[in-house]
Each structure stands twice: as structure tokens, then as C-alpha cells.
Design an enzyme around this catalytic site. Structure first.
Site, PDB file in Angstrom:
ATOM      1  N   HIS A  70      -5.628   7.774   0.545  1.00  0.00           N
ATOM      2  CA  HIS A  70      -4.831   8.245  -0.577  1.00  0.00           C
ATOM      3  C   HIS A  70      -4.551   9.720  -0.330  1.00  0.00           C
ATOM      4  O   HIS A  70      -5.454  10.446   0.069  1.00  0.00           O
ATOM      5  CB  HIS A  70      -5.632   8.237  -1.871  1.00  0.00           C
ATOM      6  CG  HIS A  70      -5.958   6.893  -2.381  1.00  0.00           C
ATOM      7  ND1 HIS A  70      -5.017   5.920  -2.574  1.00  0.00           N
ATOM      8  CD2 HIS A  70      -7.127   6.371  -2.773  1.00  0.00           C
ATOM      9  CE1 HIS A  70      -5.608   4.856  -3.069  1.00  0.00           C
ATOM     10  NE2 HIS A  70      -6.884   5.093  -3.190  1.00  0.00           N
ATOM     11  N   ARG A  84       5.610   5.215   8.954  1.00  0.00           N
ATOM     12  CA  ARG A  84       5.622   3.953   8.198  1.00  0.00           C
ATOM     13  C   ARG A  84       6.962   3.266   8.378  1.00  0.00           C
ATOM     14  O   ARG A  84       7.986   3.919   8.582  1.00  0.00           O
ATOM     15  CB  ARG A  84       5.369   4.228   6.718  1.00  0.00           C
ATOM     16  CG  ARG A  84       3.953   4.708   6.472  1.00  0.00           C
ATOM     17  CD  ARG A  84       3.697   5.038   4.999  1.00  0.00           C
ATOM     18  NE  ARG A  84       2.329   5.504   4.827  1.00  0.00           N
ATOM     19  CZ  ARG A  84       1.938   6.394   3.915  1.00  0.00           C
ATOM     20  NH1 ARG A  84       2.805   6.905   3.071  1.00  0.00           N
ATOM     21  NH2 ARG A  84       0.676   6.756   3.839  1.00  0.00           N
ATOM     22  N   THR A 127      -4.080   7.932   7.319  1.00  0.00           N
ATOM     23  CA  THR A 127      -5.222   7.826   8.233  1.00  0.00           C
ATOM     24  C   THR A 127      -4.796   8.059   9.675  1.00  0.00           C
ATOM     25  O   THR A 127      -5.459   8.752  10.423  1.00  0.00           O
ATOM     26  CB  THR A 127      -5.867   6.427   8.115  1.00  0.00           C
ATOM     27  OG1 THR A 127      -6.197   6.208   6.754  1.00  0.00           O
ATOM     28  CG2 THR A 127      -7.132   6.314   8.956  1.00  0.00           C
ATOM     29  N   GLY A 165       7.246  13.337  -8.687  1.00  0.00           N
ATOM     30  CA  GLY A 165       6.747  14.388  -7.802  1.00  0.00           C
ATOM     31  C   GLY A 165       5.290  14.113  -7.496  1.00  0.00           C
ATOM     32  O   GLY A 165       4.654  13.312  -8.183  1.00  0.00           O
ATOM     33  N   GLY A 178       0.837  -1.207   0.000  1.00  0.00           N
ATOM     34  CA  GLY A 178       0.000   0.000   0.000  1.00  0.00           C
ATOM     35  C   GLY A 178       0.861   1.241   0.000  1.00  0.00           C
ATOM     36  O   GLY A 178       2.106   1.144   0.019  1.00  0.00           O
ATOM     37  N   ASP A 179       0.216   2.400  -0.089  1.00  0.00           N
ATOM     38  CA  ASP A 179       0.911   3.693  -0.098  1.00  0.00           C
ATOM     39  C   ASP A 179       1.906   3.841  -1.247  1.00  0.00           C
ATOM     40  O   ASP A 179       2.929   4.506  -1.119  1.00  0.00           O
ATOM     41  CB  ASP A 179       1.650   3.937   1.236  1.00  0.00           C
ATOM     42  CG  ASP A 179       0.739   3.725   2.427  1.00  0.00           C
ATOM     43  OD1 ASP A 179      -0.386   4.226   2.377  1.00  0.00           O
ATOM     44  OD2 ASP A 179       1.154   3.064   3.396  1.00  0.00           O
ATOM     45  N   THR A 191      -5.078  -7.293   4.946  1.00  0.00           N
ATOM     46  CA  THR A 191      -6.340  -6.605   5.171  1.00  0.00           C
ATOM     47  C   THR A 191      -7.474  -7.613   4.973  1.00  0.00           C
ATOM     48  O   THR A 191      -7.222  -8.781   4.682  1.00  0.00           O
ATOM     49  CB  THR A 191      -6.446  -5.345   4.272  1.00  0.00           C
ATOM     50  OG1 THR A 191      -7.521  -4.539   4.753  1.00  0.00           O
ATOM     51  CG2 THR A 191      -6.664  -5.693   2.812  1.00  0.00           C
ATOM     52  N   GLY A 236      -3.281   6.933  -5.405  1.00  0.00           N
ATOM     53  CA  GLY A 236      -4.189   8.078  -5.441  1.00  0.00           C
ATOM     54  C   GLY A 236      -3.783   9.064  -6.519  1.00  0.00           C
ATOM     55  O   GLY A 236      -4.602   9.509  -7.318  1.00  0.00           O
ATOM     56  N   LYS A 237      -2.499   9.360  -6.562  1.00  0.00           N
ATOM     57  CA  LYS A 237      -2.020  10.309  -7.563  1.00  0.00           C
ATOM     58  C   LYS A 237      -2.227   9.777  -8.984  1.00  0.00           C
ATOM     59  O   LYS A 237      -2.671  10.496  -9.869  1.00  0.00           O
ATOM     60  CB  LYS A 237      -0.528  10.583  -7.347  1.00  0.00           C
ATOM     61  CG  LYS A 237       0.021  11.473  -8.425  1.00  0.00           C
ATOM     62  CD  LYS A 237       1.476  11.268  -8.700  1.00  0.00           C
ATOM     63  CE  LYS A 237       1.773  11.693 -10.115  1.00  0.00           C
ATOM     64  NZ  LYS A 237       3.051  12.341 -10.252  1.00  0.00           N
ATOM     65  N   ASP A 292      11.767  10.539  -7.297  1.00  0.00           N
ATOM     66  CA  ASP A 292      12.500  11.776  -6.965  1.00  0.00           C
ATOM     67  C   ASP A 292      13.096  11.738  -5.561  1.00  0.00           C
ATOM     68  O   ASP A 292      14.151  12.312  -5.311  1.00  0.00           O
ATOM     69  CB  ASP A 292      11.563  12.994  -7.090  1.00  0.00           C
ATOM     70  CG  ASP A 292      10.246  12.801  -6.353  1.00  0.00           C
ATOM     71  OD1 ASP A 292       9.557  11.821  -6.653  1.00  0.00           O
ATOM     72  OD2 ASP A 292       9.931  13.609  -5.464  1.00  0.00           O
TER      73      ASP A 292
HETATM   74  P1  GDP Z   1      -1.760   5.510  -2.038  1.00  0.00           P
HETATM   75  O1  GDP Z   1      -2.558   5.046  -0.889  1.00  0.00           O
HETATM   76  O2  GDP Z   1      -1.200   4.396  -2.846  1.00  0.00           O
HETATM   77  O3  GDP Z   1      -2.492   6.510  -2.890  1.00  0.00           O
HETATM   78  O4  GDP Z   1      -0.497   6.277  -1.466  1.00  0.00           O
HETATM   79  P2  GDP Z   1      -0.403   7.459  -0.389  1.00  0.00           P
HETATM   80  O5  GDP Z   1      -1.254   8.571  -0.798  1.00  0.00           O
HETATM   81  O6  GDP Z   1      -0.555   6.952   0.987  1.00  0.00           O
HETATM   82  O7  GDP Z   1       1.141   7.781  -0.496  1.00  0.00           O
HETATM   83  C1  GDP Z   1       1.684   8.359  -1.541  1.00  0.00           C
HETATM   84  C2  GDP Z   1       2.325   9.668  -1.080  1.00  0.00           C
HETATM   85  O8  GDP Z   1       3.324   9.996  -1.987  1.00  0.00           O
HETATM   86  C3  GDP Z   1       1.369  10.845  -1.082  1.00  0.00           C
HETATM   87  O9  GDP Z   1       1.764  11.757  -0.095  1.00  0.00           O
HETATM   88  C4  GDP Z   1       1.568  11.436  -2.470  1.00  0.00           C
HETATM   89  O10 GDP Z   1       1.257  12.820  -2.554  1.00  0.00           O
HETATM   90  C5  GDP Z   1       3.009  11.200  -2.669  1.00  0.00           C
HETATM   91  N1  GDP Z   1       3.454  10.958  -4.042  1.00  0.00           N
HETATM   92  C6  GDP Z   1       2.845  10.253  -5.033  1.00  0.00           C
HETATM   93  N2  GDP Z   1       3.648  10.180  -6.105  1.00  0.00           N
HETATM   94  C7  GDP Z   1       4.792  10.841  -5.772  1.00  0.00           C
HETATM   95  C8  GDP Z   1       6.028  11.089  -6.449  1.00  0.00           C
HETATM   96  O11 GDP Z   1       6.248  10.664  -7.567  1.00  0.00           O
HETATM   97  N3  GDP Z   1       6.967  11.790  -5.749  1.00  0.00           N
HETATM   98  C9  GDP Z   1       6.775  12.249  -4.483  1.00  0.00           C
HETATM   99  N4  GDP Z   1       7.737  12.908  -3.891  1.00  0.00           N
HETATM  100  N5  GDP Z   1       5.629  12.015  -3.816  1.00  0.00           N
HETATM  101  C10 GDP Z   1       4.659  11.328  -4.452  1.00  0.00           C
END
Ligand code: GDP
Length: 427
Positions: A40, A306, A301, A415, A11-12, A237, A16-17, A334
Site C-alpha cells: 500500500h 502495471r 513492491t 488525490g 489490487g492497487d 493470489t 491504503g489511503k 483526479d
Molecule cells: P492499494 O494497494 O490498494 O493501497 O493501492 P496502492 O497503494 O498500490 O495504489 C494506490 C496509489 O494511488 C498510491 O500511490 C496512492 O498514493 C495513490 N492514490 C490513492 N488515492 C488516490 C487518488 O484519489 N488520487 C491519486 N492521484 N492518487 C491516489
């Protein structure tokens, strides 16, 4: 076309992005499993948001967001989240909730904390969102579907029946206050008022949408290694995190899922207990945690730090395979720009033997990482738009990982913003 966006790891990974980005070309985004126990984080023009229940497509006004039947639906959390994004200026999203989605009941949340308390040092590290008690009840056939809110007489009768067994546990196992049927009924009537405008026969809606050629995204939560069947059981989970489950948790034919975008993070992180072979500790871990993600690797959450580790080829190859990956989005690259050298876990040593296939939990607990070290690139790669513009050592890192995992890396995320993405042609 139906496309799934899922995680290969714990996870994480940044799903989301990637969902938010792909949602630009989508008509419908569906959550198909999990509950408000993971989140996310999304950064866009409206600000930074941690979504736990709403699908990541809610920031676009051309999309419909759906809570599928496979989700553990916490109605107050859903509406709190909905109101909080509207307050920040996001236009009210088009939202549909499956009439077959089951609801997280207030007592699921109580039982989750009581059980963690009872297990004390042997707990699962639950987020105490009620997810495990929820899914246990669903499969024990004493869960409540949204559709049941609309038949008051049957609902009352079922509440009486279900809480009779809950109260035995509360009294004799947990020694906690008992549940009251009338109070629970009133709470459920409040839930009904909140959810009523959104309730929908989602599988019928999707059937038509597919016929009309709509673009549909299935949004996964957590990753392969947290899947109850294929993950690190029992530290998993309670619902399937795999793209295949998207068909069930949304209510569409499995053969319609044409593209499975598996999100893979450039290093490892995990929350909760369980074997984590490439884990690192001390200053090395603190540094990566501090620099990781967008503002550090802390739970979306819970805010919990982590657990951190190097990239794990064994776990990721397996994680991608079990998802049925068609393409990989490689994220958070990055962050690694500060390292002189970057270790990667390329095998597991178990009882003196090196394995490359991800093993069952009992063997996994004995595994020690076999590391290979790569030279770092020591620059900030944010802002780069073309693959060829990435430093050579950075491309070598990507290409090594691609060859180890055996699935094409078509996107590199450098990013947290939607625009921080490099598309890559794979020959
Ligand atoms: P998800 O549950 O899979 O969506 O992941 P999370 O949201 O918990 O964790 C991803 C974190 O990394 C978030 O804070 C995002 O804004 C950030 N993030 C996603 N892609 C990138 C990236 O390419 N570079 C950086 N620096 N942060 C990223």
C-alpha cells in the site's frame, strides 16, 4: 463495530489511503490475509510510505495494529518496515502479532524463485516473496505457526521432518543447494527474539475489544479478482482477498462485520499475468500509467510497470458483489482529468454474445470489451471538497458507474492525501 476495507478489482485500488483515512476513527486495524507480496502506498504528514506488511493504521498513536492469523508473516520484513517508519519519525506503533500466524520461511522465498525460473515463460509473474509456497505448506500442514517458536524440542524435530521433503525437491527438481536444519533453527531463534514482545492471542483480544464496543478495521490486500476461489484462477493470489475471509484471518465472528467498504479505482490496472479485458496498450496506456496513482502506476513492491485499462463495469460489479459491498470508495478520479473522452467497458463480447456477468476464466480469455465513451471534464479536480462542485461530466461519469455496478459510491477520492476526499450522500 467491525468494518472491512477491501478491493473490487486486481489490487492497487487505493485501499491504503482509504484505510489510513478511516483509521482516524478506529481503535484497531488488522491485516487478515496475504503477505509482503503487495504494498500500500500512503502519503501523510510523515512522508510517503510503501507498506507491505504493517497495517495502514500504524501512523496513528491511538490505534493498535494487528497481524492476524491469516497473514503470511515474513518476520524480518515486518521488523525492517517497523524500524524504517520509526526512523522517519513515526511514533512506535502498538503492534500485536497473532500466535497462530504462520511464518514465511527463508526456503519459501527460494522455492518461489526456483519455481518461476523452472516455469520460465509460463510463470505466474510472482513477486517471489514466497507467498504461494507458504500457503501451499500451510494447507499441506507443514507450515510453522509463531507459537511453535517457543517449543524448541518440537521445533527441531519438525524442521528435520519438513526439510527432508524440501531437500528432495531441491536436489532432484531444482538442482539447488540443500537446506541445513541447524542453520534454519538458528534463523528461527532470531525470528523469535524479534517477534516475542508482540505475540498475542488475537482472537481473544478481539473478542474483548468487540464487547467493549471498539472500532475495528479489517484491511484487505489485493482485490476480488485475485481471490483464489472467485477470481481469475489460476492467475490469483494464494489467500482469500474477500471481506468474508476477514472473519477467519483475524479470528472474529462473521456477523460482526457490519460495513464493507469496497475500494474501486476510476480506471483499471493490474499486475502479473491473466485475462484483463479492458486492457489498453501503446501510447494510450503509457500516458495513463505515467499520470496514474501518485507518481505513476508502478508496483509498490517490485517497481514493475502495471498493466493499464479503462474502467471495467463487468469486473467491478462482480468484484463488489462478491465482497458483499455496503459502500464504495471511488478513487484516483483526479487522474482522468487530462482525457478528452473516457471509454468505459460496459459488457464482454464472448463468442458473438454480449454478457454483463463476469465469467469463469476459460470464457474470460475469449472476452472482448464492449466500450461506451464519455466526454472528459478536462480540469484538475484536486482540492474540491463538495460533490456538487465537481464538473458535470465528472459527476455523470461517477453516476453512470454507480448505476452500472449497483452499489452506492459514498466517497470519491480526488488525490493521494488523507484530506483529498469528497463524501457523498446517496439518496
Ligand atoms: P492499494 O494497494 O490498494 O493501497 O493501492 P496502492 O497503494 O498500490 O495504489 C494506490 C496509489 O494511488 C498510491 O500511490 C496512492 O498514493 C495513490 N492514490 C490513492 N488515492 C488516490 C487518488 O484519489 N488520487 C491519486 N492521484 N492518487 C491516489
Amino acid at each position: 463495530m467491525v468494518q472491512a476495507i477491501v478491493g473490487a478489482n486486481w489490487g492497487d485500488e487505493g485501499k491504503g489511503k482509504i484505510t489510513d483515512m478511516l483509521a482516524e476513527k478506529a481503535d484497531i486495524i488488522i491485516r487478515f490475509q496475504g503477505g509482503a507480496n503487495a504494498g500500500h502506498t500512503i502519503v501523510n504528514d510523515y512522508g510517503k510510505f510503501a507498506l507491505h506488511t504493517l497495517p495502514s493504521g500504524v501512523f496513528y498513536d491511538h490505534t493498535t495494529s494487528i497481524i492476524g492469523n491469516g497473514v503470511a508473516l515474513n518476520i524480518p520484513v515486518l521488523f525492517k518496515e517497523l524500524n524504517s517508519i520509526i526512523e522517519k519519525g513515526v511514533p512506535k506503533p502498538k503492534l500485536l502479532v497473532s500466535d497462530r500466524a504462520q511464518m514465511v520461511m527463508p526456503y519459501h522465498i527460494l522455492f518461489d524463485s526456483y519455481e518461476e525460473e523452472r516455469l520460465a515463460g509460463k510463470s505466474f509473474g510472482s513477486t517471489k516473496s514466497g507467498i504461494a509456497p507458504f500457503y501451499s505448506d500451510k494447507y499441506a500442514k507443514i507450515g510453522f505457526q509463531v507459537s511453535e517458536l517457543f517449543d524448541e524440542a518440537s521445533l527441531k524435530e519438525k524442521i528435520e521432518r519438513v526439510i527432508a521433503t524440501k531437500n528432495v525437491l531441491l536436489e532432484h527438481l531444482y538442482h539447488k543447494p540443500l537446506l541445513d536444519a541447524d542453520e534454519l533453527f538458528d534463523t528461527l531463534m532470531e525470528y523469535r527474539t524479534m517477534v516475542e514482545p508482540y505475540v498475542c492471542d488475537v482472537s481473544a483480544y478481539l473478542y474483548d475489544a468487540i464487547k467493549e464496543g471498539k472500532n475495528i478495521l479489517l484491511e484487505g490486500q489485493l482485490g476480488s479478482l485475485k481471490d483464489p476461489d472467485h477470481g481469475i484462477y489460476p492467475m490469483v493470489t494464494s489467500s482469500s482477498t474477500l471481506a468474508a475471509y476477514g472473519a477467519i484471518g483475524a479470528g472474529l465472528p462473521p456477523y460482526e462485520i457490519k460495513d464493507i467498504v469496497t475500494v474501486v479505482k476510476a480506471y483499471s490496472s493490474a499486475v502479473g499475468a491473466g485475462a484483463f479485458v479492458s486492457e489498453i496498450f501503446g501510447d494510450e496506456a503509457d500516458e495513463l500509467r505515467k499520470r496514474g496513482g501518485d507518481g505513476g502506476e508502478y508496483g509498490a513492491t517490485t517497481g514493475r510497470p502495471r498493466r493499464m485499462g479503462w474502467f471495467d463495469c463487468v469486473a467491478t460489479r462482480y468484484g463488489c458483489r462478491i465482497q458483499g459491498t455496503t459502500q464504495v470508495a471511488f478513487t484516483v478520479l483526479d487522474v482522468l482529468g487530462y482525457l478528452d473522452e473516457i471509454p468505459v467497458c460496459v459488457g464482454y463480447e464472448i463468442d458473438g454474445e454480449v454478457v454483463k456477468d463476469f465469467p469463469v476464466t476459460s470464457k474470460l480469455e475469449k472476452a472482448k470489451p464492449v466500450l461506451k465513451t464519455f466526454p472528459g471534464w478536462k480540469t484538475d479536480i484536486r482540492g474540491i471538497k463538495e460533490y456538487d462542485q465537481l464538473p458535470e461530466n465528472c459527476r455523470k461519469y461517477i453516476e453512470f458507474i454507480e448505476s452500472e455496478i449497483g452499489f452506492p459510491i459514498t466517497m470519491v477520492s480526488n488525490g493521494p492525501k488523507r484530506s483529498d476526499i469528497i463524501y457523498r450522500e446517496v439518496k
